[in-house]
Every structure is written in C-alpha cells, then in structure tokens.
Design a protein around this motif. Structure first.
Motif, short mmCIF file in Angstrom:
data_model
loop_
_atom_site.label_atom_id
_atom_site.label_comp_id
_atom_site.label_asym_id
_atom_site.label_seq_id
_atom_site.Cartn_x
_atom_site.Cartn_y
_atom_site.Cartn_z
N ASP A 1 0.84 -1.19 0.00
CA ASP A 1 0.00 0.00 0.00
C ASP A 1 0.88 1.25 0.00
O ASP A 1 1.59 1.53 0.97
N LEU B 1 -4.92 -1.36 0.91
CA LEU B 1 -4.78 -2.09 -0.35
C LEU B 1 -4.49 -3.55 -0.04
O LEU B 1 -3.51 -3.87 0.64
N SER C 1 -3.43 -2.15 6.15
CA SER C 1 -3.39 -1.76 4.75
C SER C 1 -4.79 -1.45 4.22
O SER C 1 -5.76 -2.11 4.55
#
Length: 249
Positions: free
Chosen positions: A93, A211, A209
């Motif tokens: 991320d 992502l 995160s």
C-alpha cells in the motif's frame, strides 16, 4: 542544500520470482535485490546537485533488514547519510509507504526531496505526489531535466504534446525518471567507505493496509513465433493469426 532521496529496494527483473502458496505475494528467497533504477538515478541527481551547491544527501529506505544493502550501495555512490525505516515486510500500500516516509522526513530540515517516479515492481507511481500532499510541498513527477539557481528550481517534464516546464521555489518533492541521467558505479574507495558508515535505524509499525492483493499470477512463457514473408495475401494471414492466437481482433 540538504537533499533527501527516498530509495526502494526492488527485485532484479532477471530474477525468477516464486509466489507464496496463496499466490498473494512474492517470496524473498532466491531473488536478487537492487536499488529501484529510477531511485538510483535520483541518487545521481542528488550527488551532482550537492557537488554544485554544497550541503548533504540523506537516503531514506523502508523495509526489512535486507534493505540495508541498498542503502550501503547508495552510500558507496556518494550519499552522506542513510536512515533505515525498518519493518517486518515491505507494504504494498503506497499510502502507508508515503505516510511513514513523510513522518520521518518531517523531522528533518530538507530543501529538496527526490524519489524515483515509480518502482519497477508495483509501478504505482504514487509516492512522490503523496509526499508532496502530506508535507504541503509542491511536487513534480516524471522529471527528465532539473536545474536549480539560487532558491529556484526548473524542471522539464515530458508530456504527450511535448515538454512541460515547471518553475517553483524550494522546498519541493521531485519524482525522477531514470532517463534523466546514467547513475555512476560505486568506486572501490566508496564501497570501503560505505562499509564503515553508520546507518541510522528507526523501527516503524505498519498500519493496517487499505490495499489488499488478492492474487498474483506469473507471466506465461512465450511460444515460438512465425516469420511471414511479404507476399500476396500476407495481410489476410496476419489477421487470421491474430484472431486465432490473441484477443486483439
């Protein structure tokens, strides 16, 4: 002029990647690790600016213990100091990467921050812009030419229509394209000097995160090609092959 260069350690593109059992990440074992080529050029730019204007260069790198080798290489090239933001693994991320880098950068007094415009592994090309927002500095990325006169920076950024020229006052964050200049090879003297330098370590904790990578897939090996000679009807054969073997048509 005090310059910071953000460095990422990436796997050499010649390395054969191995995926984890759940195919969510690459396994570090067996990979050859290098400085991201765009970041390597950023180090070269910093060295030339430092030699012209004076000051010092500090390298910043985020990641596990193996990142030290990349910092040592940057020191051998000619950087003055290095700071290792040590964590258990390299986050995917880029928001987390920029947050951690900006927290450390903010505690120092820099006139200029350089980074590669993108990394050759993830190719997200977000960190320089995110750093600019987080530090409230101007940011320019994709830069292929850079000049500084007194406290004014001029940068050339190629765009589809030609070149865009940016002029701004320091401090500023610059994302460097590797085409800007060829990085130097570390000299033997530089390598020996880098071995004796102390790398400052700051242990950091990764936030959760935003992502999440669900899966990775290795590229398939290419099959043998077919050479076509220029003759009557070759265009139709090319179209047929493209229909049969690709999704282009």
């Amino acid at each position: 002029m005090n310059i910071a260069v953000c460095v990422k350690q990436t796997a050499d593109t010649e390395s054969q990647p191995i995926l984890s059992s759940d195919q969510s990440r690459m396994i570090d074992d067996g990979l050859v690790w290098i400085i991201n080529p765009h970041d390597e050029s950023a180090i070269e730019v910093a060295i030339q600016l430092r030699d012209e204007h004076g000051g010092a260069i500090t390298l910043f790198a985020l990641g596990p213990d193996r990142v030290e080798s990349a910092l040592r290489q940057g020191l051998a090239m000619g950087a003055d100091e290095a700071i290792h933001l040590r964590c258990d693994s390299m986050p995917d991320d880029q928001k987390i990467v920029a947050d951690l880098l900006s927290d450390s950068l903010r505690s120092h007094d820099f006139d200029l921050i350089l980074a590669g415009e993108m990394a050759i592994d993830g190719a997200g090309a977000q960190v320089p812009q995110r750093l600019g927002v987080l530090l409230d500095w101007p940011s320019i990325t994709g830069v292929e030419e850079l000049n500084i006169t007194q406290n004014q920076l001029t940068a050339r950024q190629p765009v589809e229509q030609g070149d865009r020229i940016h002029v701004c006052q320091l401090p500023v964050v610059i994302g460097i394209n590797r085409r800007i200049m060829e990085p130097r090879y570390p000299s033997f003297k530089g390598i020996m000097k880098a071995k004796r330098k102390t790398i400052h370590v700051e242990n950091v904790v990764l936030d959760s995160s935003q992502l999440n990578i669900e899966s990775l897939e290795l590229s398939k090996s290419r099959s043998g090609g077919e050479i076509l000679t220029y003759e009557e009807g070759v265009a139709g054969k090319v179209i047929s092959l493209m229909r049969e073997h690709t999704n282009v048509i």
